[in-house]
Design a protein around this motif. Structure first.
Motif, PDB file in Angstrom:
ATOM      1  N   LEU A 204      11.902   9.323  -6.362  1.00 49.24           N
ATOM      2  CA  LEU A 204      10.811   8.780  -5.555  1.00 49.24           C
ATOM      3  C   LEU A 204      10.128   7.626  -6.285  1.00 49.24           C
ATOM      4  O   LEU A 204       9.807   6.587  -5.684  1.00 49.24           O
ATOM      5  CB  LEU A 204       9.799   9.879  -5.238  1.00 49.24           C
ATOM      6  N   TRP A 205       9.933   7.791  -7.577  1.00 56.07           N
ATOM      7  CA  TRP A 205       9.314   6.747  -8.397  1.00 56.07           C
ATOM      8  C   TRP A 205      10.166   5.471  -8.355  1.00 56.07           C
ATOM      9  O   TRP A 205       9.652   4.366  -8.192  1.00 56.07           O
ATOM     10  CB  TRP A 205       9.181   7.263  -9.823  1.00 56.07           C
ATOM     11  N   GLY A 206      11.474   5.639  -8.499  1.00 59.75           N
ATOM     12  CA  GLY A 206      12.367   4.489  -8.479  1.00 59.75           C
ATOM     13  C   GLY A 206      12.332   3.760  -7.146  1.00 59.75           C
ATOM     14  O   GLY A 206      12.258   2.533  -7.100  1.00 59.75           O
ATOM     15  N   VAL A 207      12.361   4.508  -6.039  1.00 62.83           N
ATOM     16  CA  VAL A 207      12.335   3.885  -4.717  1.00 62.83           C
ATOM     17  C   VAL A 207      11.036   3.117  -4.516  1.00 62.83           C
ATOM     18  O   VAL A 207      11.024   1.975  -4.038  1.00 62.83           O
ATOM     19  CB  VAL A 207      12.507   4.943  -3.607  1.00 62.83           C
ATOM     20  N   ALA A 208       9.923   3.733  -4.914  1.00 63.99           N
ATOM     21  CA  ALA A 208       8.621   3.101  -4.707  1.00 63.99           C
ATOM     22  C   ALA A 208       8.461   1.861  -5.582  1.00 63.99           C
ATOM     23  O   ALA A 208       8.124   0.772  -5.088  1.00 63.99           O
ATOM     24  CB  ALA A 208       7.502   4.100  -4.990  1.00 63.99           C
ATOM     25  N   TYR A 209       8.712   1.994  -6.862  1.00 62.18           N
ATOM     26  CA  TYR A 209       8.507   0.845  -7.732  1.00 62.18           C
ATOM     27  C   TYR A 209       9.569  -0.231  -7.508  1.00 62.18           C
ATOM     28  O   TYR A 209       9.297  -1.422  -7.704  1.00 62.18           O
ATOM     29  CB  TYR A 209       8.498   1.259  -9.206  1.00 62.18           C
ATOM     30  N   GLY A 210      10.747   0.168  -7.074  1.00 56.62           N
ATOM     31  CA  GLY A 210      11.804  -0.806  -6.825  1.00 56.62           C
ATOM     32  C   GLY A 210      11.429  -1.847  -5.788  1.00 56.62           C
ATOM     33  O   GLY A 210      11.953  -2.965  -5.797  1.00 56.62           O
TER      34      GLY A 210
ATOM     35  N   ALA B  20       0.834  -1.203   0.000  1.00 58.75           N
ATOM     36  CA  ALA B  20       0.000   0.000   0.000  1.00 58.75           C
ATOM     37  C   ALA B  20       0.872   1.258   0.000  1.00 58.75           C
ATOM     38  O   ALA B  20       0.603   2.228  -0.727  1.00 58.75           O
ATOM     39  CB  ALA B  20      -0.926   0.001   1.209  1.00 58.75           C
ATOM     40  N   THR B  21       1.928   1.245   0.801  1.00 57.73           N
ATOM     41  CA  THR B  21       2.844   2.387   0.865  1.00 57.73           C
ATOM     42  C   THR B  21       3.525   2.608  -0.483  1.00 57.73           C
ATOM     43  O   THR B  21       3.679   3.748  -0.943  1.00 57.73           O
ATOM     44  CB  THR B  21       3.903   2.159   1.949  1.00 57.73           C
ATOM     45  N   LEU B  22       3.924   1.521  -1.131  1.00 56.90           N
ATOM     46  CA  LEU B  22       4.578   1.641  -2.439  1.00 56.90           C
ATOM     47  C   LEU B  22       3.616   2.217  -3.478  1.00 56.90           C
ATOM     48  O   LEU B  22       4.014   3.032  -4.322  1.00 56.90           O
ATOM     49  CB  LEU B  22       5.088   0.274  -2.888  1.00 56.90           C
ATOM     50  N   GLY B  23       2.356   1.786  -3.433  1.00 59.96           N
ATOM     51  CA  GLY B  23       1.380   2.328  -4.370  1.00 59.96           C
ATOM     52  C   GLY B  23       1.201   3.830  -4.201  1.00 59.96           C
ATOM     53  O   GLY B  23       1.155   4.586  -5.182  1.00 59.96           O
TER      54      GLY B  23
ATOM     55  N   ALA C   2      -5.660   3.380  -6.288  1.00 59.75           N
ATOM     56  CA  ALA C   2      -6.610   2.272  -6.198  1.00 59.75           C
ATOM     57  C   ALA C   2      -5.907   1.004  -5.713  1.00 59.75           C
ATOM     58  O   ALA C   2      -6.460   0.226  -4.919  1.00 59.75           O
ATOM     59  CB  ALA C   2      -7.263   2.036  -7.558  1.00 59.75           C
ATOM     60  N   ALA C   3      -4.678   0.776  -6.181  1.00 55.99           N
ATOM     61  CA  ALA C   3      -3.910  -0.393  -5.748  1.00 55.99           C
ATOM     62  C   ALA C   3      -3.658  -0.362  -4.248  1.00 55.99           C
ATOM     63  O   ALA C   3      -3.760  -1.395  -3.569  1.00 55.99           O
ATOM     64  CB  ALA C   3      -2.580  -0.448  -6.504  1.00 55.99           C
ATOM     65  N   ALA C   4      -3.328   0.816  -3.731  1.00 58.27           N
ATOM     66  CA  ALA C   4      -3.085   0.938  -2.294  1.00 58.27           C
ATOM     67  C   ALA C   4      -4.339   0.591  -1.499  1.00 58.27           C
ATOM     68  O   ALA C   4      -4.271  -0.075  -0.455  1.00 58.27           O
ATOM     69  CB  ALA C   4      -2.627   2.355  -1.955  1.00 58.27           C
ATOM     70  N   GLY C   5      -5.496   1.011  -2.003  1.00 62.67           N
ATOM     71  CA  GLY C   5      -6.742   0.689  -1.319  1.00 62.67           C
ATOM     72  C   GLY C   5      -7.036  -0.806  -1.315  1.00 62.67           C
ATOM     73  O   GLY C   5      -7.448  -1.364  -0.296  1.00 62.67           O
ATOM     74  N   VAL C   6      -6.795  -1.465  -2.444  1.00 59.89           N
ATOM     75  CA  VAL C   6      -7.032  -2.909  -2.527  1.00 59.89           C
ATOM     76  C   VAL C   6      -6.095  -3.663  -1.592  1.00 59.89           C
ATOM     77  O   VAL C   6      -6.485  -4.646  -0.946  1.00 59.89           O
ATOM     78  CB  VAL C   6      -6.862  -3.401  -3.976  1.00 59.89           C
ATOM     79  N   ALA C   7      -4.841  -3.203  -1.499  1.00 60.55           N
ATOM     80  CA  ALA C   7      -3.869  -3.891  -0.640  1.00 60.55           C
ATOM     81  C   ALA C   7      -4.331  -3.950   0.809  1.00 60.55           C
ATOM     82  O   ALA C   7      -4.027  -4.908   1.542  1.00 60.55           O
ATOM     83  CB  ALA C   7      -2.512  -3.188  -0.712  1.00 60.55           C
ATOM     84  N   LEU C   8      -5.073  -2.949   1.239  1.00 54.87           N
ATOM     85  CA  LEU C   8      -5.526  -2.894   2.633  1.00 54.87           C
ATOM     86  C   LEU C   8      -6.918  -3.484   2.818  1.00 54.87           C
ATOM     87  O   LEU C   8      -7.486  -3.398   3.928  1.00 54.87           O
ATOM     88  CB  LEU C   8      -5.506  -1.431   3.109  1.00 54.87           C
ATOM     89  N   THR C   9      -7.467  -4.072   1.773  1.00 51.57           N
ATOM     90  CA  THR C   9      -8.805  -4.672   1.875  1.00 51.57           C
ATOM     91  C   THR C   9      -8.747  -5.899   2.794  1.00 51.57           C
ATOM     92  O   THR C   9      -7.962  -6.816   2.576  1.00 51.57           O
ATOM     93  CB  THR C   9      -9.298  -5.127   0.488  1.00 51.57           C
TER      94      THR C   9
END
Length: 397
Positions: A320-326, A291-294, A387-394
């Motif tokens: 920031l994009w590289g750190v998150a997607y990495g 969720a944090t990465l999303g 939306a991905a972050a929200g699904v991760a915490l479902t």
């Protein structure tokens, strides 16, 4: 009630080998994932000269990424079922040779149809490597050090961003994009030969019984399904924008060809950092980590959408994009394997299929939107990532 996901990789009986040889084998597999991702992503770094040389649009060249992802998406989930008792070492070596041949064919392609055929081969080789890499690492180094082995193997993905794609982009700028693909193909065949020499024989992995009477648990359990959907959304968001990052940086941020190479290198360094940080965090809480990465990807592309006309701001957004997607690959892999510890090879194949289908979908969506403008493309990616972050915490039962 939220379903509990164990932070420990599933037990596995290691092949008959020494610890030193096991770690050397992990390094070879990591080199394989490095080459796989470099082959898959290199068209992004040399998209502009490829488009010019083949006299076609950037969106059409983006199909080179889409086709590869689609093939891998279809093939990767069935790889574990097709392997049976085959020696995984031989399969890995054969897949790397196929990948190398596809790279060379890409380098000599003289039209878009020939290019797409060559990318079919790349997709087949990539699917096989993706479908078994993490499962092999977990078997080679079982127990508490298993997550480190998986992080190293998935680290090949981040390393491809740090070195592979920027180096390929640089070679393409100096010697031409064809030389970049041909050189990559030769190197890939070489790593396949090393795999045959270094890795131990690895046949079908032992079945892992469930603690409730030895009945196999279903693969598509709630935690696996939520993880697959989350990974699909994150990867789609990323590749919708990242596939067209070179023209975005050139047209919106004013980067030169050399500037793009430097920017991709900076992005890759961030990705390498994100991979190992996320590997440590995700072993304890993969849902919150994903969720944090999303959210991190969403913030990064919003920075590019709102401030990206300034080169310095664009560079901050890329870091920031590289750190998150990495951190996405290792987090997703740890989530899936710990959610289905009795089906490690199968869930790895499913993960690879979802991942690569999402690459194809993201590249396709980006190709449809990039003609409207870079800003709408970035906002689309941000929305999908949130939306991905929200699904991760479902919560799941």
């Amino acid at each position: 009630m939220t379903e509990c996901i164990s932070p420990v990789l599933p037990p596995a009986t290691p092949p008959a080998t020494t610890p030193r040889r096991s770690w050397a084998s992990v390094a070879v597999i990591a080199a394989g994932t490095f080459l796989v991702v470099t082959a898959e992503m290199l068209p992004i770094g040399v998209l502009t000269p490829m488009s010019s040389d083949l006299a076609t649009s950037s969106a059409a060249i983006g199909l080179a990424v889409t086709v590869t992802g689609l093939v891998a998406a279809v093939v990767a989930p069935v790889v574990p079922h097709l392997l049976g008792a085959l020696d995984r070492r031989m399969v890995l070596a054969a897949a790397l040779v196929m990948l190398g041949v596809g790279d060379v064919m890409t380098g000599v392609a003289d039209s878009l149809p020939v290019l797409l055929v060559s990318r079919l081969l790349v997709g087949l080789g990539m699917a096989t490597v993706w479908g078994m890499a993490s499962a092999l690492a977990a078997r080679l180094v079982p127990g508490r050090r298993g997550p480190l082995a998986v992080s190293i193997v998935i680290g090949g993905v981040a390393a491809a961003s740090v070195l592979g794609v920027p180096l390929g982009t640089l070679v393409g700028s100096v010697f031409g994009w064809r030389a970049a693909f041909i050189g990559l193909g030769v190197a890939t065949v070489g790593v396949g030969a090393v795999a045959l020499r270094v890795m131990p024989e690895m046949r079908r992995p032992p079945e892992v019984e469930s603690p409730t009477g030895g009945v196999r648990l279903r693969l598509l359990r709630p935690s696996v399904m939520v993880g697959a959907i989350t990974v699909a959304l994150v990867v789609t968001a990323h590749f919708a924008a990242y596939t067209y990052v070179r023209p975005l940086l050139e047209d919106r941020s004013g980067f030169s060809a050399v500037g793009v190479t430097v920017a991709l290198l900076v992005y890759g360094v961030g990705g390498l950092i994100g991979n190992f940080v996320a590997g440590a965090v995700a072993s304890k809480s993969p849902r919150s980590c994903m969720a944090t990465l999303g959210v991190g990807i969403a913030v990064a592309v919003v920075v590019l959408a709102t401030l990206g006309t300034a080169p310095a701001a664009a560079m901050v957004g890329l870091v920031l994009w590289g750190v998150a997607y990495g951190g996405v690959s290792v987090t997703g892999q740890l989530w899936m394997t710990t959610a289905a510890p009795d089906r490690v090879e199968q869930v790895t194949g499913l993960y690879a299929g979802v991942f690569n289908a999402s690459i194809a979908l993201g590249a396709f969506l980006g190709g449809r939107v990039v003609g409207v403008g870079h800003a709408p493309l970035l906002w689309l990616a941000a929305g999908i990532a949130v939306a991905a972050a929200g699904v991760a915490l479902t919560p799941t039962r």
